[in-house]
Design a protein around this motif. Structure first.
Motif, PDB file in Angstrom:
ATOM      1  N   UNK A  15       0.851  -1.180   0.000  1.00  0.00           N
ATOM      2  CA  UNK A  15       0.000   0.000   0.000  1.00  0.00           C
ATOM      3  C   UNK A  15       0.897   1.244   0.000  1.00  0.00           C
ATOM      4  N   UNK A  16       0.514   2.243  -0.753  1.00  0.00           N
ATOM      5  CA  UNK A  16       1.293   3.474  -0.849  1.00  0.00           C
ATOM      6  C   UNK A  16       1.202   4.268   0.453  1.00  0.00           C
ATOM      7  N   UNK A  17       2.258   5.042   0.717  1.00  0.00           N
ATOM      8  CA  UNK A  17       2.313   5.841   1.937  1.00  0.00           C
ATOM      9  C   UNK A  17       1.128   6.792   2.034  1.00  0.00           C
ATOM     10  N   UNK A  18       0.756   7.422   0.937  1.00  0.00           N
ATOM     11  CA  UNK A  18      -0.354   8.381   0.983  1.00  0.00           C
ATOM     12  C   UNK A  18      -1.659   7.703   1.382  1.00  0.00           C
ATOM     13  N   UNK A  19      -1.870   6.492   0.915  1.00  0.00           N
ATOM     14  CA  UNK A  19      -3.072   5.730   1.273  1.00  0.00           C
ATOM     15  C   UNK A  19      -3.035   5.334   2.752  1.00  0.00           C
ATOM     16  N   UNK A  20      -1.880   4.900   3.218  1.00  0.00           N
ATOM     17  CA  UNK A  20      -1.742   4.542   4.633  1.00  0.00           C
ATOM     18  C   UNK A  20      -1.934   5.762   5.526  1.00  0.00           C
ATOM     19  N   UNK A  21      -1.406   6.885   5.096  1.00  0.00           N
ATOM     20  CA  UNK A  21      -1.562   8.120   5.862  1.00  0.00           C
ATOM     21  C   UNK A  21      -3.031   8.545   5.907  1.00  0.00           C
ATOM     22  N   UNK A  22      -3.730   8.378   4.808  1.00  0.00           N
ATOM     23  CA  UNK A  22      -5.159   8.690   4.778  1.00  0.00           C
ATOM     24  C   UNK A  22      -5.910   7.825   5.785  1.00  0.00           C
ATOM     25  N   UNK A  23      -5.556   6.565   5.869  1.00  0.00           N
ATOM     26  CA  UNK A  23      -6.217   5.656   6.821  1.00  0.00           C
ATOM     27  C   UNK A  23      -5.906   6.041   8.265  1.00  0.00           C
ATOM     28  N   UNK A  24      -4.689   6.457   8.521  1.00  0.00           N
ATOM     29  CA  UNK A  24      -4.322   6.915   9.864  1.00  0.00           C
ATOM     30  C   UNK A  24      -5.173   8.128  10.242  1.00  0.00           C
ATOM     31  N   UNK A  25      -5.314   9.055   9.310  1.00  0.00           N
ATOM     32  CA  UNK A  25      -6.117  10.266   9.576  1.00  0.00           C
ATOM     33  C   UNK A  25      -7.595   9.942   9.748  1.00  0.00           C
ATOM     34  N   UNK A  26      -8.060   8.909   9.076  1.00  0.00           N
ATOM     35  CA  UNK A  26      -9.447   8.480   9.270  1.00  0.00           C
ATOM     36  C   UNK A  26      -9.670   8.008  10.703  1.00  0.00           C
ATOM     37  N   UNK A  27      -8.700   7.310  11.252  1.00  0.00           N
ATOM     38  CA  UNK A  27      -8.794   6.871  12.649  1.00  0.00           C
ATOM     39  C   UNK A  27      -8.901   8.085  13.577  1.00  0.00           C
ATOM     40  N   UNK A  28      -8.087   9.097  13.297  1.00  0.00           N
ATOM     41  CA  UNK A  28      -8.146  10.344  14.070  1.00  0.00           C
ATOM     42  C   UNK A  28      -9.530  10.970  13.951  1.00  0.00           C
ATOM     43  N   UNK A  29     -10.017  11.089  12.732  1.00  0.00           N
ATOM     44  CA  UNK A  29     -11.302  11.741  12.490  1.00  0.00           C
ATOM     45  C   UNK A  29     -12.468  10.974  13.116  1.00  0.00           C
ATOM     46  N   UNK A  30     -12.307   9.661  13.262  1.00  0.00           N
ATOM     47  CA  UNK A  30     -13.345   8.830  13.870  1.00  0.00           C
ATOM     48  C   UNK A  30     -13.259   8.839  15.401  1.00  0.00           C
ATOM     49  N   UNK A  31     -12.253   9.521  15.932  1.00  0.00           N
ATOM     50  CA  UNK A  31     -12.106   9.603  17.380  1.00  0.00           C
ATOM     51  C   UNK A  31     -11.502   8.354  18.014  1.00  0.00           C
ATOM     52  N   UNK A  32     -10.897   7.529  17.219  1.00  0.00           N
ATOM     53  CA  UNK A  32     -10.272   6.292  17.713  1.00  0.00           C
ATOM     54  C   UNK A  32      -8.821   6.603  18.100  1.00  0.00           C
ATOM     55  N   UNK A  33      -8.674   7.333  19.174  1.00  0.00           N
ATOM     56  CA  UNK A  33      -7.395   7.931  19.539  1.00  0.00           C
ATOM     57  C   UNK A  33      -6.296   6.891  19.732  1.00  0.00           C
ATOM     58  N   UNK A  34      -6.564   5.855  20.494  1.00  0.00           N
ATOM     59  CA  UNK A  34      -5.540   4.838  20.723  1.00  0.00           C
ATOM     60  C   UNK A  34      -5.076   4.188  19.436  1.00  0.00           C
ATOM     61  N   UNK A  35      -6.020   3.827  18.585  1.00  0.00           N
ATOM     62  CA  UNK A  35      -5.681   3.223  17.293  1.00  0.00           C
ATOM     63  C   UNK A  35      -4.939   4.226  16.407  1.00  0.00           C
ATOM     64  N   UNK A  36      -5.372   5.478  16.468  1.00  0.00           N
ATOM     65  CA  UNK A  36      -4.726   6.546  15.687  1.00  0.00           C
ATOM     66  C   UNK A  36      -3.256   6.682  16.075  1.00  0.00           C
ATOM     67  N   UNK A  37      -2.993   6.779  17.370  1.00  0.00           N
ATOM     68  CA  UNK A  37      -1.617   6.946  17.839  1.00  0.00           C
ATOM     69  C   UNK A  37      -0.774   5.736  17.447  1.00  0.00           C
ATOM     70  N   UNK A  38      -1.291   4.548  17.674  1.00  0.00           N
ATOM     71  CA  UNK A  38      -0.544   3.330  17.316  1.00  0.00           C
ATOM     72  C   UNK A  38      -0.253   3.275  15.819  1.00  0.00           C
ATOM     73  N   UNK A  39      -1.264   3.550  15.018  1.00  0.00           N
ATOM     74  CA  UNK A  39      -1.092   3.490  13.561  1.00  0.00           C
ATOM     75  C   UNK A  39      -0.111   4.554  13.071  1.00  0.00           C
ATOM     76  N   UNK A  40      -0.181   5.737  13.641  1.00  0.00           N
ATOM     77  CA  UNK A  40       0.738   6.811  13.238  1.00  0.00           C
ATOM     78  C   UNK A  40       2.174   6.453  13.583  1.00  0.00           C
ATOM     79  N   UNK A  41       2.373   5.902  14.769  1.00  0.00           N
ATOM     80  CA  UNK A  41       3.725   5.488  15.176  1.00  0.00           C
ATOM     81  C   UNK A  41       4.262   4.370  14.272  1.00  0.00           C
TER      82      UNK A  41
END
Length: 166
Positions: free
Chosen positions: A1-27
């Motif tokens: 998967x391309x970085x831009x697509x993965x980054x979009x998915x990470x931001x979706x986690x943020x936007x959905x309020x899934x903070x723990x998953x967002x932080x883990x995925x971003x790291x």
């Protein structure tokens, strides 16, 4: 998967309020793509959102070293400078925020965070002058009830006083 697509998915986690998953995925994404400035920026914001300032700084520092895109510059630098101040790297915060203010003079948060960094650095007069300048710039016509000239004079005096050596 391309970085831009993965980054979009990470931001979706943020936007959905899934903070723990967002932080883990971003790291995880930053670890997998260490040469991508955008993923370090996102990881810094993610870590900072949960109060992990030291972890955020690792990503802020990495992003800074890679070079910040112009469209991210003002907001990134304000956040980076604020976090540097919080963890006690105040000299760096003042330098980075001051330089950014030269580049982005109309971005108000830079002035606010520079004032906080100046105060933390032991320069309360310069901090007050910076905040007063920001107040004068942001105030609308009648907000200061005719005191704008007096406040501008005080701001000028504060700048002069902050330049004096004890």
């Amino acid at each position: 998967m391309k970085t831009s697509e993965e980054l979009r998915r990470v931001r979706e986690l943020r936007d959905q309020g899934l903070v723990g998953h967002y932080v883990d995925a971003a790291r995880k994404l930053a670890a997998a793509e260490p040469q991508q400035v955008a993923v370090h920026i996102e990881a810094a914001y993610a870590c900072e959102s949960v109060g992990e300032d030291e972890a955020a700084l690792e990503h802020y520092d990495a992003a800074w070293a890679l070079g910040i895109p112009d469209d991210e510059g003002p907001a990134f630098t304000a956040s980076y400078g604020s976090t540097l101040t919080t963890v006690g790297r105040v000299d760096e915060a003042v330098a980075i925020l001051g330089e950014a203010l030269q580049r982005y003079p109309d971005y108000a948060p830079l002035k606010a965070f520079l004032a906080l960094a100046l105060n933390a650095h032991g320069h309360p007069t310069a901090a007050m002058a910076t905040l007063l300048q920001l107040t004068l710039e942001l105030a609308r016509d009648d907000d200061l009830d005719g005191f704008d000239s007096a406040l501008a004079q005080v701001q000028t005096e504060l700048i002069a006083a902050s330049m004096e050596r004890p």
